[in-house]
Design a protein around this motif. Sequence first.
Motif, PDB file in Angstrom:
ATOM      1  N   ASN A 252       5.597  -5.977   8.940  1.00 53.28           N
ATOM      2  CA  ASN A 252       5.925  -4.703   8.291  1.00 53.28           C
ATOM      3  C   ASN A 252       6.223  -4.902   6.805  1.00 53.28           C
ATOM      4  OD1 ASN A 252       5.629  -3.389  10.747  1.00 53.28           O
ATOM      5  ND2 ASN A 252       7.796  -3.542  11.258  1.00 53.28           N
ATOM      6  N   SER A 253       6.919  -6.022   6.509  1.00 52.38           N
ATOM      7  CA  SER A 253       7.230  -6.294   5.100  1.00 52.38           C
ATOM      8  C   SER A 253       5.954  -6.552   4.293  1.00 52.38           C
ATOM      9  CB  SER A 253       8.167  -7.504   5.019  1.00 52.38           C
ATOM     10  OG  SER A 253       8.421  -7.838   3.675  1.00 52.38           O
ATOM     11  N   GLU A 254       5.056  -7.354   4.880  1.00 49.92           N
ATOM     12  CA  GLU A 254       3.800  -7.645   4.178  1.00 49.92           C
ATOM     13  C   GLU A 254       2.925  -6.404   4.062  1.00 49.92           C
ATOM     14  OE1 GLU A 254       1.991 -10.868   6.224  1.00 49.92           O
ATOM     15  OE2 GLU A 254       3.414 -12.373   5.480  1.00 49.92           O
ATOM     16  N   LEU A 255       2.884  -5.606   5.132  1.00 49.12           N
ATOM     17  CA  LEU A 255       2.098  -4.369   5.075  1.00 49.12           C
ATOM     18  C   LEU A 255       2.653  -3.410   4.025  1.00 49.12           C
ATOM     19  CD1 LEU A 255       1.363  -3.570   8.832  1.00 49.12           C
ATOM     20  CD2 LEU A 255      -0.252  -4.301   7.083  1.00 49.12           C
ATOM     21  N   LYS A 256       3.989  -3.349   3.951  1.00 51.00           N
ATOM     22  CA  LYS A 256       4.609  -2.475   2.957  1.00 51.00           C
ATOM     23  C   LYS A 256       4.282  -2.946   1.543  1.00 51.00           C
ATOM     24  CE  LYS A 256       9.048  -0.438   1.668  1.00 51.00           C
ATOM     25  NZ  LYS A 256      10.503  -0.392   1.964  1.00 51.00           N
ATOM     26  N   ALA A 257       4.327  -4.289   1.348  1.00 46.77           N
ATOM     27  CA  ALA A 257       3.994  -4.826   0.024  1.00 46.77           C
ATOM     28  C   ALA A 257       2.540  -4.542  -0.332  1.00 46.77           C
ATOM     29  CB  ALA A 257       4.271  -6.336   0.001  1.00 46.77           C
ATOM     30  N   VAL A 258       1.651  -4.737   0.649  1.00 50.78           N
ATOM     31  CA  VAL A 258       0.227  -4.463   0.416  1.00 50.78           C
ATOM     32  C   VAL A 258       0.003  -2.979   0.144  1.00 50.78           C
ATOM     33  CG1 VAL A 258      -2.056  -4.466   1.490  1.00 50.78           C
ATOM     34  CG2 VAL A 258      -0.562  -6.447   1.744  1.00 50.78           C
TER      35      VAL A 258
END
Length: 308
Positions: free
Chosen positions: A211-217
């Motif tokens: 979720n953190s990586e998806l949010k950053a992307v």
Amino acid sequence: EREFASKKLEIDNYDKMVKRDYVETKQHLQDVQDRVGRKSPIIHFKSTFLYILLLIGIGFSEVPLNIQVFQKFGEAFYITIIMAGSLAIAIPVLAHFSGVFIKQRSEKKEYATLGIISVMLFIIFNFGVSIFRTYVLAQTTGEAVSNLNIIIFTCLNLILFIIGVLAAYFRHDESYELEYTYKKFQKEKAKYDKEKVGIQNQLKDIEAKRNSELKAVQNSFMQERTDLHNTRDVIVGERNKALRVYDELLNSFVALESYIEASYRIAIEKYRATNLVNRNNHLSPNSWKKRMPKLDLKFQLCEELDPN
């Protein structure tokens, strides 16, 4: 997403492997429960710690008297301790197995025979030790061997034995299979529950990371898209401005062409008028009968870029 799916698959496979023993034990327990007709073993003496402590207490109660008896052989003290301790172990061990054999004799037919053998072994062992203690006591005190002492020693050990048998009887269920399978299931369940907490924490960690990586992307994508939209708006604005300038220049040149065209015709008409006045015959030349040629101008053929 592919990385998350790969790690989740790895964790799921590990969960299945850990869960396999738990599921097999649970299924076995259900089969035993259906066969026995009960969901859980009936155990009145529930504390394992107190049960073991009681058996140890029964054994230790035999040690002091046995030490006194075996010291008469004149052996070293540690040998006396070993002999007395070995003898003291017999009563709790026989009491334990006798109680178990008696309690579970209905499920396992051979337990009835083993129970009788255990009790007979204790009786023989107890009676022999009691006689031996009485003779040693008589030699120590110088008195004659007393049958009363034999009975007292026998009853003392018998009381300890009965306590141990009762403790073992109430510590176990009538069904050995149900008791054993139920304990194994509880152990596997505790193990799986502990593993499951770790597995769930791992899943939460990789989900949080995803979720953190998806949010950053997503934030990066939104920022880039916003920048692209802003750049597009700037380019569109510049393009529209250029279109307006082009159209204004085109209109100016077209107007200039029209002015040149009109001036051209006016100049020719003035020339012809002057020429006609100054001619001797005041007649128009034949060439004037032709249509006046049109100027071949360039900007008249261009189209506006912005129709508005």
